[in-house]
Design an enzyme around this catalytic site. Sequence first.
Site, PDB file in Angstrom:
ATOM      1  N   HIS A  47      39.998  47.249  33.523  1.00 53.52           N
ATOM      2  CA  HIS A  47      40.495  45.926  33.885  1.00 53.52           C
ATOM      3  C   HIS A  47      41.409  46.039  35.100  1.00 53.52           C
ATOM      4  CE1 HIS A  47      41.603  41.730  33.269  1.00 53.52           C
ATOM      5  NE2 HIS A  47      42.867  42.086  33.479  1.00 53.52           N
ATOM      6  N   SER A  48      41.146  45.245  36.136  1.00 56.54           N
ATOM      7  CA  SER A  48      41.952  45.180  37.350  1.00 56.54           C
ATOM      8  C   SER A  48      42.052  46.572  37.986  1.00 56.54           C
ATOM      9  CB  SER A  48      43.323  44.584  37.009  1.00 56.54           C
ATOM     10  OG  SER A  48      44.001  44.174  38.172  1.00 56.54           O
TER      11      SER A  48
END
Length: 255
Positions: free
Chosen positions: A95-96
Amino acid sequence: MTEKLEDSPWIRRFHESVPGVPRLVCFPFAGGSASYFYELSQRLRAVAAVLAVQYPGRHDRMGEACVESVPELAAGVAEALAASADDRPVVFFGHSMGALVAFETAIALSGGGSAPRALLVSASRGPSVPARRDENFGTDAEIMADLRELNGTSEQLLANEALMQVVLPVVRADYRAVARYRSSPEARVSCPVTALTGDDDPLVDQSEARVWERHTTGGFRLRQFPGGHFFLDENRDRLCEELALLTASAAALGH
């Protein structure tokens, strides 16, 4: 000799899983830690052995210096995964910032038994897209305002001055790592890539997420969810469905 995961500072396993299920390696966002994936590990234990990455500088690695380089973070994870490889298929989820670390880790492991059979990236621009922040982004107050806007940090933590003095250097180091990183346009993984985005994410738009398609020689899917940069928090059921689908597909490829 195969290294046990318990001996690696880079990997955490929170729950025992059903024997033989694929491994799902989860990579946290900037400022995040392995514990973010505890609930996911519990929910998916019947279909995946969830392994959560722990970057230096946080929780039980707080005494270590943060690493301000995505490729260096990936090198540490890749070494730990290669040392503990077995015959189970592997899926990566980041994530990210974690999406970038997962991508670099996949490249480092390509051709080996620990290379992922699928890569799920969320809330991330394609790896060859420049970062929106520079490496000297923000005062402490500006970083806290940024964290509030992204809505991934509890207000209780943001209001705790003593804790924020511990957290802010970690966030700043991770922001620097992301700002300094940009892959070659030719860098590719061979596994399929699924990109997830939030329809109200202030950091990533659809066109930037679609750049991931250029970085795989496998298939590509792009899915949009309601929510901002941390849309996963509001869409846990749908995320679990995506991950269960990917791990099942990875297991089927092993037969």
